[in-house]
Design an enzyme around this catalytic site. Structure first.
Site: not given
Length: 804
Positions: A424, A523, A571, A672, A693-694, A696, A743
């Protein structure tokens, strides 16, 4: 344990049921049965891991119980007498009265019959006469399905018999008003009528050993490891911190145990043959032996990886090993703390600490929640003394429990004798971002004996060390609270703008002080999974499309306000079909695609007759933010747009709905897919710019599945093919006055890649929050280097040919 197929229920039947079986539930059913029960349903329905079967009472059943007995009015009357929730004695008095009237109220006959009949059916299905079950509380909130009540209510173990199960369900109902749960709801401003409770009734495994595991190292956020903790007997003593458990780390890629710490587990909680549990001593040789074999550790890690892949996020799980040495998963839920920090871009508030030679080491323990703090020690041996604890002191105790949370919030740091990384004290400290060291006894020292009230110490919870006095080399001097951290830092202006990626709107205010030039990528997916939970077409069908518009608009506007007047790029939704299917009601509308990464996603949905009305709700939310809220710094981005014709169709829909490109409203497109690069001169007509979008793009150029370990070594954003594509896109976009951003992860991970982007003339680089400052300085350095090299003609030459 075989599971009988339960008949499919209509939504109306599910909504009005008092009991639902695990295989009738999915994770989207939080509003019906709370997070714990919904997660058990997801594990049972959606994975192949071994899960003890059971059923859950519903929020509808709880509300029926409250209404029949007129309890809402009685509870509200008692809560009205609570003048100061910070007064622990007054809080305890009121909550005790509420629990008493709830326990004494008669259980409605129809609800009791459904619970009892389900228990009897569970007995038949498992071939056991009056099986032992665990009855676990699972709270939820009407219209507030994102509210978290984890750990606030009670659990009952080793319950047996129809009558006792019904009684324990009612006890769970009453535990909705424990001191800690009531305090939490008051602070969160949740009206009690909006909160309901489900009870998960689950077959008990006779635990030889049990514990918890995470798909991220909860001490440091290392997500390449599975972390497993375990002890003898039932797992409750691990969460409570009564024992310091064994700890194992398994590398996810090699599936090898890379770390193993075996502690002295000298007590255990065991089941009694007639029901109930008791504590007993563990024989000395067994106490110091591992509670799992290496083979069992690897088996559990395999289940953890499978569950993480299914959920798509870091996971927090509970396991049990029965008398036949079979492993069971008894709970799984998304991990919150490091998932949150990952969305933020990581938490780097703690500097690497070095042990100062001038300060004596007093105590060592497990680094449960990273951070550094100095302060005055306050040792508390008895929970009745927590009211004496003062703001800014160092809390030193045997172990905390949920009732200690008000005191913990005041602490500069926390140190405990017992507990592991998942007790906890550890969990709450990480959530509150309070430095915390646990389990000092396992390192040979009882903190409560050695540290004295009034003593000044420095707690280095990154390295699990408590120093005598103020360790200047560890604790950096605090700046005046009125002066923001960034005021003492200088960041040169850069021609290449440095933007920030952001998911959680609640963090926008916190990160608005960073030297970012705006939000390059927000996003929408985070808003769907955190606030909306339901499929947009399902909400349209059930008459609640406004929920999509309002939730999206509220989340987006938080970011726009915090960053204003700096630009924000949102997006549009880019879920894959399997991810949409996980939203409530999604099964009806989503296809089963063998490769949904390359399927019905992004732009291809927006103009499809089957989905267009849902897309229009997203557009309505954007209009609400810009027009109704007046936040004109909002721009949008179209993801995964395969063809020029798709770009034309989507932008026409936007224009028809009143969102037309203009000087103060920009429409960007993710770059992408190779077609985005090859046909950039054609796409230019319909957009104002691109965001690379590097992730994809690299996958599709290199033809490698980035999630496939067999070919992951071939996946590299710095490959020349990817760089040539990026260089070509920038040149082609700039010819028509279009901008280019990036991005993906590459600039955050590889400074040399950022240098390539700057030299290629990119307009914006968007990185995670923890990389904004470093990237800002890197970009300034690279730009200055370009100017110097041009002036002198003596700069280092890049021999790579980026033309194609």
């Amino acid at each position: 344990m075989e599971i009988n197929d339960k008949k499919e229920l209509t939504e109306e039947e599910r909504k009005n049921a008092y009991v639902l079986w695990f295989n009738q539930l999915r994770r989207a059913d939080v509003a019906l049965v709370g997070g714990k029960s919904a997660s058990l349903g997801e594990l049972t329905s959606g994975t192949d891991v071994p899960v003890p079967y059971g059923f859950a009472t519903t929020a509808h059943g709880y509300r029926h119980f409250m209404e029949v007995n007129g309890l809402n009015e009685k509870v509200n009357a008692l809560l009205a007498t609570l003048k100061d929730p910070e007064d622990s004695e007054e809080l305890h008095r009121v909550c005790s009265q509420i629990r008493k009237i709830m326990r004494e109220a008669p259980m409605p006959e129809d609800l009791a019959e459904d619970i009892g009949n389900s228990y009897d059916e569970l007995a038949k299905m498992t071939g056991q006469n009056e099986p032992y079950v665990a009855v676990r509380s699972s709270a939820t909130a009407e219209d507030l399905p994102d509210a978290s009540f984890a750990g606030e209510q009670d659990t009952y173990l080793n319950v047996r018999g129809r009558k006792d199960v019904i009684r324990k369900v009612q006890d769970c109902y009453a535990s909705l008003f424990t001191d800690r749960a009531t305090y939490y709801r008051i602070k969160q401003k949740f009206p009690q009528e909006k909160v309901a409770l489900s009870a998960a009734v689950q077959m008990m495994a006779f635990s030889k050993s049990a514990g918890v595991m995470f798909t991220v190292n909860v001490a440091n956020g290392d997500d390449t490891k599975v972390m497993i903790e375990g002890s003898w007997g039932l797992g409750e003593y691990i969460v409570q911190g009564t024992v310091t458990p064994d700890n194992f780390e398994v590398d996810k890629e090699s599936m090898q145990i890379v770390s193993k710490t075996i502690n002295n587990k000298n007590i255990e909680l065991i089941r009694l043959p007639g029901g109930g549990v008791e504590q007993r001593d563990v024989p000395e040789d067994m106490a110091k032996s591992p509670c799992l074999t290496d083979e069992e550790v690897i088996e559990l890690a395999g289940y953890a990886k499978q569950i993480e892949k299914h959920y798509g996020c870091y996971m927090d799980m509970e396991w049990s090993r029965d008398q036949d040495d079979k492993l069971w998963l008894v709970q799984a839920r998304p991990e919150t703390v490091w998932s949150q920090r990952k969305k933020e871009g990581g938490a780097k508030e703690v500097a690497d600490a070095k042990a100062p030679s001038s300060n004596k080491v007093l105590v060592k323990g497990l680094p449960a929640s990273p951070g550094v703090a100095s302060g005055i020690v306050h040792v508390i041996d008895d929970p009745k003394d927590i009211g004496d604890f003062k703001e800014g002191e160092i809390l030193v105790t045997l172990m905390t429990s949920p009732d200690w949370v008000p005191a913990m919030k005041k602490a500069a740091a926390i140190v405990t004798n017992n507990g592991g990384m998942t007790c906890h004290a550890a969990i709450v400290s990480r959530e509150m971002q309070i430095p915390c060291i646990v389990g000092t006894a396992s390192r040979g020292t009882f903190a409560t004996r050695l540290l004295k009230t009034g003593q000044e110490v420095t707690v280095d919870a990154k390295n699990g060390v408590v120093y005598q006095g103020v360790a200047d080399e560890v604790v950096k001097p605090k700046k005046a609270e009125t002066a923001p951290m960034a005021a003492a830092e200088y960041f040169p202006p850069t021609a290449t703008r440095v933007m920030m990626n952001l998911g959680d709107p609640d963090l926008a205010e916190k990160y608005s002080t960073l030297p970012a030039d705006g939000i390059g990528l927000m996003r929408e997916e985070f808003l769907w999974t955190t606030y909306i939970h339901q499929h947009p077409l399902y909400l349209i069908e059930t008459g609640h499309p406004e929920r999509v518009v309002n939730e999206l608009a509220n989340g987006i506007s938080k970011v726009c306000r915090a960053m204003n007047p700096r630009p924000v790029v949102v997006r549009f939704s880019d879920f894959k079909s399997s991810e949409y299917r996980n939203l409530k009601g999604g099964d009806k509308y989503e296809p089963h695609e063998p490769a949904d990464l390359l399927g019905w996603r992004g732009a291809s949905r927006y103009y499809d007759p089957k989905y267009i009305e849902a897309f229009k709700l997203e557009l309505e939310a954007v209009k609400k933010v810009r027009n109704e809220f007046g936040l004109k710094n909002l721009n949008v981005m179209i993801p995964f747009c395969r063809t020029v014709e798709e770009a034309e169709k989507v932008t026409k829909i936007m224009a028809d709905e009143g969102l037309e490109r203009s000087r103060d409203f920009k429409v960007f497109m993710m770059a992408e897919i190779p077609s985005n690069i090859i046909l950039a001169d054609k796409f230019n007509k319909y957009v104002d710019g691109y965001s690379i979008g590097s992730n994809d793009l690299t996958m599709l150029i290199m033809g490698t599945d980035r999630n496939n370990d067999a070919v992951s070594a071939l996946y590299d954003e710095r490959n020349l093919a990817v760089k040539r594509a990026i260089r070509h896109l920038i040149k082609t976009a700039h010819k028509d006055g279009k901008t280019v951003s990036i991005c993906g992860q590459a600039p955050s991970e590889y400074p040399d890649f950022t240098e390539f982007l700057v030299k290629s003339g990119i307009d914006y680089v968007s990185v995670n929050p923890d990389m904004v400052k470093e990237t800002k300085l890197n970009v300034a350095h690279f730009e200055q280097r370009i100017l110097l090299d041009k002036a002198t003609g003596l700069g280092m030459q890049d021999t790579e040919d980026y033309e194609w």
